[in-house]
Design an enzyme around this catalytic site. Structure first.
Site, mmCIF file in Angstrom:
data_model
loop_
_atom_site.group_PDB
_atom_site.id
_atom_site.type_symbol
_atom_site.label_atom_id
_atom_site.label_comp_id
_atom_site.label_asym_id
_atom_site.label_seq_id
_atom_site.Cartn_x
_atom_site.Cartn_y
_atom_site.Cartn_z
ATOM 1 N N ARG A 121 51.920 4.556 -5.084
ATOM 2 C CA ARG A 121 51.729 4.740 -3.637
ATOM 3 C C ARG A 121 53.005 4.318 -2.916
ATOM 4 O O ARG A 121 53.038 3.319 -2.204
ATOM 5 C CB ARG A 121 50.561 3.900 -3.189
ATOM 6 C CG ARG A 121 49.139 4.456 -3.180
ATOM 7 C CD ARG A 121 48.764 5.630 -3.919
ATOM 8 N NE ARG A 121 47.973 6.604 -3.187
ATOM 9 C CZ ARG A 121 46.698 6.482 -2.887
ATOM 10 N NH1 ARG A 121 46.032 5.422 -3.214
ATOM 11 N NH2 ARG A 121 46.071 7.437 -2.243
ATOM 12 N N GLN A 126 54.774 10.075 -1.227
ATOM 13 C CA GLN A 126 53.733 10.465 -0.278
ATOM 14 C C GLN A 126 53.439 11.975 -0.254
ATOM 15 O O GLN A 126 52.285 12.382 -0.225
ATOM 16 C CB GLN A 126 54.104 9.997 1.125
ATOM 17 C CG GLN A 126 53.214 8.859 1.561
ATOM 18 C CD GLN A 126 53.712 8.163 2.810
ATOM 19 O OE1 GLN A 126 54.825 8.405 3.280
ATOM 20 N NE2 GLN A 126 52.894 7.297 3.358
ATOM 21 N N ASP A 129 51.199 13.094 -3.143
ATOM 22 C CA ASP A 129 50.040 12.247 -3.418
ATOM 23 C C ASP A 129 48.735 13.038 -3.301
ATOM 24 O O ASP A 129 48.183 13.212 -2.215
ATOM 25 C CB ASP A 129 50.071 11.075 -2.422
ATOM 26 C CG ASP A 129 49.057 10.018 -2.773
ATOM 27 O OD1 ASP A 129 48.070 10.326 -3.467
ATOM 28 O OD2 ASP A 129 49.238 8.876 -2.343
ATOM 29 N N TYR A 229 45.700 -1.516 -3.108
ATOM 30 C CA TYR A 229 44.375 -1.237 -3.656
ATOM 31 C C TYR A 229 43.508 -2.472 -3.630
ATOM 32 O O TYR A 229 44.012 -3.599 -3.724
ATOM 33 C CB TYR A 229 44.490 -0.747 -5.101
ATOM 34 C CG TYR A 229 44.991 0.660 -5.203
ATOM 35 C CD1 TYR A 229 44.264 1.714 -4.652
ATOM 36 C CD2 TYR A 229 46.185 0.948 -5.831
ATOM 37 C CE1 TYR A 229 44.719 3.008 -4.738
ATOM 38 C CE2 TYR A 229 46.646 2.246 -5.924
ATOM 39 C CZ TYR A 229 45.913 3.273 -5.376
ATOM 40 O OH TYR A 229 46.359 4.546 -5.453
HETATM 41 P P1 NAD Z 1 40.651 3.853 -2.661
HETATM 42 O O1 NAD Z 1 40.157 5.245 -2.715
HETATM 43 O O2 NAD Z 1 41.169 3.220 -3.903
HETATM 44 O O3 NAD Z 1 39.472 2.912 -2.088
HETATM 45 C C1 NAD Z 1 38.819 3.205 -0.870
HETATM 46 C C2 NAD Z 1 38.665 1.953 -0.054
HETATM 47 O O4 NAD Z 1 37.603 1.157 -0.568
HETATM 48 C C3 NAD Z 1 39.896 1.039 -0.029
HETATM 49 O O5 NAD Z 1 40.336 0.858 1.309
HETATM 50 C C4 NAD Z 1 39.392 -0.253 -0.639
HETATM 51 O O6 NAD Z 1 39.999 -1.398 -0.092
HETATM 52 C C5 NAD Z 1 37.899 -0.198 -0.318
HETATM 53 N N1 NAD Z 1 37.054 -1.097 -1.115
HETATM 54 C C6 NAD Z 1 37.107 -1.348 -2.441
HETATM 55 N N2 NAD Z 1 36.167 -2.247 -2.785
HETATM 56 C C7 NAD Z 1 35.480 -2.566 -1.661
HETATM 57 C C8 NAD Z 1 34.385 -3.437 -1.378
HETATM 58 N N3 NAD Z 1 33.802 -4.168 -2.325
HETATM 59 N N4 NAD Z 1 33.942 -3.509 -0.093
HETATM 60 C C9 NAD Z 1 34.537 -2.770 0.880
HETATM 61 N N5 NAD Z 1 35.560 -1.928 0.670
HETATM 62 C C10 NAD Z 1 36.038 -1.840 -0.577
HETATM 63 O O7 NAD Z 1 41.743 3.728 -1.510
HETATM 64 P P2 NAD Z 1 42.809 4.827 -1.045
HETATM 65 O O8 NAD Z 1 42.227 5.774 -0.093
HETATM 66 O O9 NAD Z 1 43.457 5.349 -2.254
HETATM 67 O O10 NAD Z 1 43.823 3.940 -0.217
HETATM 68 C C11 NAD Z 1 44.290 2.721 -0.698
HETATM 69 C C12 NAD Z 1 45.480 2.271 0.138
HETATM 70 O O11 NAD Z 1 46.635 3.003 -0.217
HETATM 71 C C13 NAD Z 1 45.323 2.438 1.626
HETATM 72 O O12 NAD Z 1 45.832 1.310 2.252
HETATM 73 C C14 NAD Z 1 46.200 3.615 1.939
HETATM 74 O O13 NAD Z 1 46.634 3.612 3.266
HETATM 75 C C15 NAD Z 1 47.308 3.390 0.957
HETATM 76 N N6 NAD Z 1 48.072 4.605 0.661
HETATM 77 C C16 NAD Z 1 49.433 4.512 0.592
HETATM 78 C C17 NAD Z 1 50.174 5.645 0.296
HETATM 79 C C18 NAD Z 1 51.665 5.608 0.218
HETATM 80 O O14 NAD Z 1 52.257 4.682 0.708
HETATM 81 N N7 NAD Z 1 52.260 6.600 -0.435
HETATM 82 C C19 NAD Z 1 49.525 6.852 0.070
HETATM 83 C C20 NAD Z 1 48.137 6.884 0.135
HETATM 84 C C21 NAD Z 1 47.431 5.743 0.417
#
Ligand code: NAD
Length: 386
Positions: A121, A126, A129, A229
Site C-alpha cells: 500500500r 496506488q 491497487d 491494516y
Molecule cells: P481492509 O479491507 O483490510 O479492512 C477494512 C477495514 O476493517 C479496515 O479499515 C480495518 O481497520 C477494519 N477492521 C478490521 N478489524 C476490525 C474490527 N475488529 N473492528 C472494526 N473494524 C475493523 O482495509 P482496506 O480497505 O484495504 O484499507 C486499509 C488501509 O489502507 C486504509 O487506511 C486505506 O486508506 C489504506 N490504503 C492505502 C493505499 C495506498 O497508500 N496505496 C491504498 C489503499 C488503501
C-alpha cells in the site's frame, strides 16, 4: 509478447481483465493480444470492440492460452487452466494466495504468477491497487443492495401525508469500502455512523459528515492498531467494542460491515444475539461474507431473513455487480502493473522492484509466497473480496 485474456469461469464472475482501452495500449506497444471470444460479454464489451482495438479473438480458452507469454485474469487460475498455460508464462491476477491450493501446480508449470492482492500500500502502487479499485465499488454497491432490501426510504422526506424519518446506517470497518459506503449512504440522505479499530479513521469518517463511534482504547492498543491494516484485537478490546457497538447496532436500520484482517478469517462484530435485538425490517450487508463474515448469521452467497425480520445479506463479489466499471478500473490497474515489466522493447522481470518482489508468488519452478521475509508480502490481505 503475446498476451491472452481468457473468459472468467467462476459462477457470478462478470468481470474481465482487459478492456478495449487497455488492449489498444498493449497493441500500440507492439504486443499481440488474444481475447477468448465472449470474455467481455458480461462487462458490456462485445468481441467486436476487442477486435476493433486490435486484438485477435480465440474460439476457446485453450486456443487463447496455448502460446501466450502473459495471461491477464481476474480470478485465480484453476487446475485445468494451469494445465493449458504455456510453460514459463507470466500470469497476473487476484490469486487468493493464503488459501490457493494450486501454488505447487503453478510452480511446476514454471509460471511467474503475480498476486495483485499482495501489492504494497505505497504511493507508487496506488494506480495499480486492485483492492482499492474493487473495494471502492463494493462499498458503493453494498449501499444500493441495502436499499433494495430495506423496506423504507433512505432520506428524510416531508410529504403531504406526513414526514418520513431518514434511515440510520452503521458502517463497521472504514477502509476503502467503508469510506465509499459512508459517502454513498450520505448522498442518499441517510444518517450515518461508523466505527473502526484504527483510530486514524475517525478524521476520515468525520470529514464525510458521519459520526465516529469510538471504542475506548489504551495507549498500547492505539499504537498497535494504527497501521495501514488492522491487527487482531485482544479479547478485552473485543468485549468493550461489542458493548458499545451493540447499542448502536440495535438502533440502526442498515448495517454494512467491511472489517477484514489480512490473512485471517474476518472478525465477528455482530453476534446472533445482536441481530435478534435489531428492529424488524433492518438489513445487514456483510461485505466480508467471502472471508467468513462479520455477522454470525451471514451465509456466504445467500440472503436470509431472521425470525425477527432482519435481512442478512451474504452476497459475495459485489464488484461483479458493477461489472463494466469494475473491469475498466481493474484492467487499468493491471496495465499499469504490467508496465513495470513490459515496454516497447520487451519484457524484463526486475526482482529488485519492491512491487514485483512482493506480488510474485511462484517463479522459476518454486513457490515464493510465504518463503520471503518481505514485510509487505507477509502482512497483506487474504480475502478475495474483490
Ligand atoms: P481492509 O479491507 O483490510 O479492512 C477494512 C477495514 O476493517 C479496515 O479499515 C480495518 O481497520 C477494519 N477492521 C478490521 N478489524 C476490525 C474490527 N475488529 N473492528 C472494526 N473494524 C475493523 O482495509 P482496506 O480497505 O484495504 O484499507 C486499509 C488501509 O489502507 C486504509 O487506511 C486505506 O486508506 C489504506 N490504503 C492505502 C493505499 C495506498 O497508500 N496505496 C491504498 C489503499 C488503501
Amino acid at each position: 509478447m503475446q498476451i491472452a485474456i481468457p473468459a472468467e469461469r467462476l459462477a457470478g464472475e462478470a468481470r474481465v481483465a482487459a478492456t478495449p482501452e487497455t488492449v489498444k495500449k498493449l497493441v500500440a506497444m507492439g504486443h499481440t493480444v488474444v481475447v477468448e471470444s465472449g470474455a467481455g460479454r458480461l462487462s458490456a464489451v462485445p468481441d467486436a470492440a476487442y477486435a476493433e482495438a486490435g486484438a485477435s479473438l480465440a474460439a476457446s480458452r485453450a486456443a487463447a492460452l496455448s502460446s501466450a507469454d502473459i495471461v491477464l485474469k481476474v480470478r485465480p487460475p484453476e487446475a485445468d487452466e494451469i494445465a493449458e498455460f504455456k510453460t514459463g508464462a507470466t500470469v497476473v491476477s487476484l490469486m487468493n494466495p493464503y488459501a490457493n491450493p494450486h501454488l505447487a501446480a503453478m510452480a511446476a508449470k514454471k509460471l511467474s504468477a503475480f498476486a495483485m492482492e499482495l501489492l504494497p500500500r505505497t504511493t507508487r502502487a496506488q494506480s495499480m491497487d486492485v483492492l482499492s479499485s474493487q473495494n471502492n465499488i463494493a462499498g458503493y454497491r453494498a449501499v444500493l443492495l441495502a436499499t433494495h432490501y430495506y423496506p423504507r426510504f433512505m432520506p428524510m422526506l416531508m410529504t403531504a401525508a406526513g414526514t418520513v424519518k431518514p434511515a440510520r446506517v452503521l458502517i463497521m470497518g472504514v477502509g476503502v469500502a467503508g469510506l465509499q459506503a459512508i459517502a454513498t449512504a450520505k448522498r442518499l440522505g441517510a444518517v450515518v455512523e461508523a466505527t473502526d479499530v484504527r483510530p486514524s479513521t475517525k478524521e476520515q469518517v468525520e470529514s464525510l459528515g458521519a459520526k465516529f463511534i469510538e471504542v475506548p482504547m489504551t495507549d498500547e492498543e492505539k499504537a498497535a492498531s494504527d497501521g495501514v491494516y488492522a491487527k487482531e484485537m485482544s479479547d478485552d478490546y473485543k468485549r468493550r467494542q461489542a458493548e458499545l457497538v451493540t447499542k448502536h447496532a440495535m438502533a440502526a436500520d442498515i448495517i454494512i460491515t467491511t472489517a477484514l484482517i489480512p490473512g485471517k478469517k474476518a472478525p465477528q462484530l455482530i453476534s446472533a444475539e445482536v441481530v435478534r435485538g435489531m428492529k424488524p425490517g433492518s438489513v445487514i450487508i456483510d461485505i466480508a461474507a467471502e472471508a467468513g463474515g462479520n455477522c454470525a448469521l451471514t451465509v456466504p452467497g445467500e440472503v436470509s431473513v431472521t425470525d425477527n425480520g432482519v435481512t442478512v445479506v451474504g452476497t459475495t463479489n459485489l464488484p461483479a455487480l458493477v461489472a463494466a466499471d469494475a473491469s475498466n478500473l481493474y484492467a487499468r490497474n493491471l496495465l499499469t502493473f504490467l508496465s513495470l515489466m513490459l515496454s516497447k522493447d520487451g519484457f524484463t522481470l526486475n526482482l529488485e522492484d519492491d512491487l514485483l518482489a512482493a506480488t510474485l508468488i511462484t517463479h522459476d519452478g518454486a513457490v515464493r509466497f510465504g518463503q520471503t521475509s518481505s514485510p509487505s508480502a507477509a502482512a497483506q490481505p487474504a480475502a478475495t473480496r474483490a
